[in-house]
Motif scaffolding. Structure first.
Motif, PDB file in Angstrom:
ATOM      1  N   ARG A 136       0.839  -1.194   0.000  1.00 17.71           N
ATOM      2  CA  ARG A 136       0.000   0.000   0.000  1.00 17.71           C
ATOM      3  C   ARG A 136       0.871   1.240   0.000  1.00 17.71           C
ATOM      4  N   ARG A 137       0.356   2.323  -0.602  1.00 17.47           N
ATOM      5  CA  ARG A 137       1.045   3.608  -0.489  1.00 17.47           C
ATOM      6  C   ARG A 137       0.083   4.584   0.159  1.00 17.47           C
ATOM      7  N   GLU A 138       0.562   5.249   1.202  1.00 20.33           N
ATOM      8  CA  GLU A 138      -0.300   6.174   1.923  1.00 20.33           C
ATOM      9  C   GLU A 138      -0.189   7.571   1.357  1.00 20.33           C
ATOM     10  N   GLY A 139      -1.135   8.426   1.750  1.00 18.09           N
ATOM     11  CA  GLY A 139      -1.167   9.819   1.302  1.00 18.09           C
ATOM     12  C   GLY A 139       0.149  10.529   1.568  1.00 18.09           C
ATOM     13  N   ASN A 140       0.808  10.228   2.694  1.00 19.85           N
ATOM     14  CA  ASN A 140       2.066  10.896   3.035  1.00 19.85           C
ATOM     15  C   ASN A 140       3.278  10.268   2.343  1.00 19.85           C
ATOM     16  N   GLY A 141       3.022   9.324   1.438  1.00 19.51           N
ATOM     17  CA  GLY A 141       4.117   8.748   0.651  1.00 19.51           C
ATOM     18  C   GLY A 141       4.749   7.511   1.260  1.00 19.51           C
ATOM     19  N   PHE A 142       4.342   7.113   2.461  1.00 18.56           N
ATOM     20  CA  PHE A 142       4.914   5.911   3.068  1.00 18.56           C
ATOM     21  C   PHE A 142       4.416   4.667   2.342  1.00 18.56           C
ATOM     22  N   ILE A 143       5.352   3.734   2.122  1.00 22.43           N
ATOM     23  CA  ILE A 143       4.989   2.437   1.533  1.00 22.43           C
ATOM     24  C   ILE A 143       4.891   1.422   2.664  1.00 22.43           C
ATOM     25  N   ARG A 144       3.801   0.646   2.657  1.00 19.29           N
ATOM     26  CA  ARG A 144       3.607  -0.397   3.670  1.00 19.29           C
ATOM     27  C   ARG A 144       3.453  -1.744   2.988  1.00 19.29           C
ATOM     28  N   ILE A 145       4.248  -2.705   3.450  1.00 21.08           N
ATOM     29  CA  ILE A 145       4.265  -4.022   2.816  1.00 21.08           C
ATOM     30  C   ILE A 145       3.973  -5.086   3.871  1.00 21.08           C
ATOM     31  N   GLY A 146       2.993  -5.936   3.602  1.00 21.13           N
ATOM     32  CA  GLY A 146       2.687  -7.043   4.512  1.00 21.13           C
ATOM     33  C   GLY A 146       3.815  -8.053   4.472  1.00 21.13           C
ATOM     34  N   SER A 147       4.139  -8.644   5.635  1.00 23.70           N
ATOM     35  CA  SER A 147       5.336  -9.492   5.729  1.00 23.70           C
ATOM     36  C   SER A 147       5.262 -10.729   4.843  1.00 23.70           C
ATOM     37  N   MET A 148       4.036 -11.212   4.521  1.00 22.96           N
ATOM     38  CA  MET A 148       3.927 -12.438   3.720  1.00 22.96           C
ATOM     39  C   MET A 148       3.846 -12.151   2.218  1.00 22.96           C
ATOM     40  N   THR A 149       4.150 -10.920   1.826  1.00 24.00           N
ATOM     41  CA  THR A 149       4.172 -10.614   0.401  1.00 24.00           C
ATOM     42  C   THR A 149       5.381 -11.304  -0.231  1.00 24.00           C
ATOM     43  N   ARG A 150       5.144 -12.019  -1.321  1.00 22.92           N
ATOM     44  CA  ARG A 150       6.228 -12.783  -1.966  1.00 22.92           C
ATOM     45  C   ARG A 150       7.227 -11.831  -2.622  1.00 22.92           C
ATOM     46  N   GLN A 151       8.472 -12.261  -2.644  1.00 19.84           N
ATOM     47  CA  GLN A 151       9.519 -11.451  -3.300  1.00 19.84           C
ATOM     48  C   GLN A 151       9.185 -11.247  -4.774  1.00 19.84           C
ATOM     49  N   ARG A 152       8.617 -12.264  -5.404  1.00 17.32           N
ATOM     50  CA  ARG A 152       8.260 -12.189  -6.820  1.00 17.32           C
ATOM     51  C   ARG A 152       7.138 -11.167  -7.047  1.00 17.32           C
ATOM     52  N   THR A 153       6.196 -11.108  -6.127  1.00 25.91           N
ATOM     53  CA  THR A 153       5.110 -10.134  -6.238  1.00 25.91           C
ATOM     54  C   THR A 153       5.673  -8.716  -6.172  1.00 25.91           C
ATOM     55  N   LEU A 154       6.612  -8.503  -5.252  1.00 23.91           N
ATOM     56  CA  LEU A 154       7.205  -7.173  -5.082  1.00 23.91           C
ATOM     57  C   LEU A 154       7.982  -6.760  -6.320  1.00 23.91           C
ATOM     58  N   GLU A 155       8.714  -7.733  -6.867  1.00 17.53           N
ATOM     59  CA  GLU A 155       9.539  -7.493  -8.051  1.00 17.53           C
ATOM     60  C   GLU A 155       8.684  -6.973  -9.207  1.00 17.53           C
ATOM     61  N   ARG A 156       7.426  -7.390  -9.249  1.00 20.78           N
ATOM     62  CA  ARG A 156       6.541  -7.019 -10.363  1.00 20.78           C
ATOM     63  C   ARG A 156       5.554  -5.939  -9.984  1.00 20.78           C
ATOM     64  N   HIS A 157       5.667  -5.397  -8.771  1.00 19.61           N
ATOM     65  CA  HIS A 157       4.622  -4.487  -8.297  1.00 19.61           C
ATOM     66  C   HIS A 157       4.873  -3.055  -8.783  1.00 19.61           C
ATOM     67  N   PRO A 158       3.884  -2.427  -9.437  1.00 16.23           N
ATOM     68  CA  PRO A 158       4.110  -1.076  -9.966  1.00 16.23           C
ATOM     69  C   PRO A 158       4.411  -0.046  -8.879  1.00 16.23           C
ATOM     70  N   LEU A 159       3.836  -0.166  -7.695  1.00 23.79           N
ATOM     71  CA  LEU A 159       4.123   0.814  -6.628  1.00 23.79           C
ATOM     72  C   LEU A 159       5.577   0.699  -6.180  1.00 23.79           C
TER      73      LEU A 159
END
Ligand SMILES: Cc1cc2nc3c(=O)[nH]c(=O)nc-3n(C[C@H](O)[C@H](O)[C@H](O)COP(=O)(O)OP(=O)(O)OC[C@H]3O[C@@H](n4cnc5c(N)ncnc54)[C@H](O)[C@@H]3O)c2cc1C
Ligand code: FES
Ligand code: FES
Lengths: 160, 291
Positions: free
Chosen positions: B64-87
């Protein structure tokens, strides 16, 4: 230790099995289901011989417990050819381009390439080599594997 | 069978998982992607009596990206998902750049960001990125949560500030200041291997391309990810000329403590760190100026 009953779809067929939680997915496929096309080389994630598709994505079956596949779909190399004598186009390309010698690494390589080619229908040679970086082959020197992958890609109309 | 016997549970909510770790304490191990834990169980180097599988907890899988620009990532998000994530590609380019260096696609399909951060391998990429981006992790236990800065999280070899009954639930990455450039690079024997040496740089400059803040963080250079704060401080007030970058690369040698192992000698790792430092700094400066 308590056993667990799981329902798992392998190559389109859903079955129920009662297993110990410590049973690796690779051993479940080979010993419980008799699908010995999934090979095991290192059993600690390095060689890639045990690669299967887990909900369509390639994973190391030696680094998962079968119990974790409960409710999920697995595809092994046995699921590639529609029937005996009717090779999947990817297998056909490996045969024609001499993409295997002993064949130990081949199942893992085929299942790594299948989703890769679906996502990258026209890969460069460098992209193919990168995609295969997690699969060790002790025979071919990789050149014929890369050739086979590129040959398969050139016929990518094959669908799945 | 390879691993020793264990009991297995797969909670479907975080609350249930927190209760389980409270009840079972040190008998229980958390199972995330399993890409580090299962190999050591296969060797029977780890023999947990119980596995608490986090893979059926969808509430731990998000970006998730918040209004103040902080990025929040759930701990069980796969590395592969992050690699392809537009945010991730757009707002945390350093993380985006480092992810493909982790092992192979088959491993990143299972491996999670939380698992890698909690595992605390000093040769791993993600702990270095957490420190370089000045991020924090959230640790939850039943009845409480706390935030720990990346720089305080790593306490020793494969050791973190996490208590037994805590689960790493979220990663928070603050937005980068304007005119900030980032870069990551590493050297490994073969693509996908753990690296012999690697470094992340984050450089902020003013309108005249003079550095106002910098961070340099190293992998495989000590028992934890190593932030070379004193060397990075030398950059402040300077522009990216070669002499300065070389002096900084020399200064980092006082802060890194690589050791000799079967893969490389300490000397060679030090040499690599020096060369890579100049390389990432050049890149980070260029990117900061072009920002
Ligand atoms: C062949 C191979 C090569 C690899 N190469 C690299 C590499 O180059 N670079 C790299 O960084 N990594 C590499 N890895 C490791 C990989 O990145 C792992 O995915 C990662 O280190 C661990 O993540 P995981 O989700 O698989 O965690 P797991 O293996 O499931 O867990 C690791 C540890 O963290 C704990 N844990 C997991 N999740 C949590 C949580 N949410 N809260 C608290 N504790 C938790 C577990 O209990 C366990 O002790 C490699 C792995 C293999 C098999
Ligand atoms: S047997 Fe699974 S990676 Fe080698
Ligand atoms: S063909 Fe023998 S290991 Fe690849």
């Amino acid at each position: 230790m308590s056993d667990h009953t799981i329902s798992i779809t392998v190559n389109g067929k859903t079955e129920e099995h009662t297993i110990e939680p410590r049973l690796l997915l690779s051993d479940f496929l080979r010993h419980q289901l008799g699908l010995t096309g999934t090979h095991v080389g290192c059993e600690h994630g390095v060689c890639g011989a045990c690669t299967v598709l887990f909900d369509g994505q390639p994973v190391r079956s030696c680094l998962m417990f079968a119990v974790q596949a409960n409710g999920h779909e697995i595809m092994t190399v046995e699921g590639l050819a529609k029937s005996m004598g009717n090779l999947h186009p990817l297998q056909q390309a490996f045969w024609e381009a001499h993409g295997l010698q002993c064949g130990f690494c081949t199942p893992g390589i085929l299942l790594t390439l299948l989703p890769f080619l679906a996502e990258n229908p026209r890969p460069t040679e460098a992209e193919v080599r990168e995609a295969l970086s997690g699969n060790l082959c002790r025979c071919t020197g990789y050149q014929h594997i890369v050739d086979a992958a590129l040959l398969a890609a050139s016929r990518m109309e094959f669908g799945n | 069978m390879k691993p020793a016997p264990f009991e297995y549970i797969a909670p479907t909510s975080l609350a249930e998982a927190l209760t389980a770790v409270r009840q079972h304490g040190s008998d229980a191990s958390l199972l995330a992607g399993g890409q580090s834990l299962v190999p050591v169980m296969n060797f029977r180097l780890a023999q947990p009596a119980m596995l608490v599988d986090l893979n059926r907890i969808p509430e731990l899988d998000y970006v998730r990206r918040e209004g103040n620009g902080f990025i929040r990532i759930g701990s069980m998000t796969r590395q592969r998902t992050l690699e392809r994530h537009p945010l991730i590609a757009q707002y945390t380019p350093l993380l985006h750049e480092a992810l493909p260096y982790i092992a192979h696609p088959q491993i990143r399909n299972r491996g999670t960001i939380g698992g890698s951060l909690a595992h605390a391998d000093p040769a791993a990429e993600l702990p270095v990125i957490l420190l370089a981006l000045n991020g924090r992790v959230q640790l939850q236990k039943s009845g409480g949560a706390r935030w720990v800065h990346g720089r305080d999280f790593y306490t020793d070899l494969f050791t973190t500030a996490r208590a037994e009954d805590e689960i790493l639930t979220e990663i928070e990455l603050p937005p980068l200041p304007p005119r900030t450039g980032v870069a990551f690079t590493e050297v490994a024997r073969r693509h996908g291997d753990y690296a012999l040496s690697g470094v992340a740089a984050v450089v902020t400059v003013d309108e005249r391309a003079v550095c106002t803040a910098a961070r340099l963080v190293y992998l495989n250079a000590g028992d934890t990810p190593i932030s070379a704060t004193q060397a990075a401080a030398l950059l402040v007030g300077e522009q990216a000329d070669e002499e300065v970058l070389t002096a900084v690369a020399h200064a980092t040698q006082q802060e890194i403590t690589p050791t000799t192992d079967i893969h490389a000698t300490a000397d060679y790792k030090r040499h690599l760190a020096k060369v890579l430092t100049v390389r990432v700094l050049q890149q980070a400066f260029t990117r900061a100026v072009n920002e």
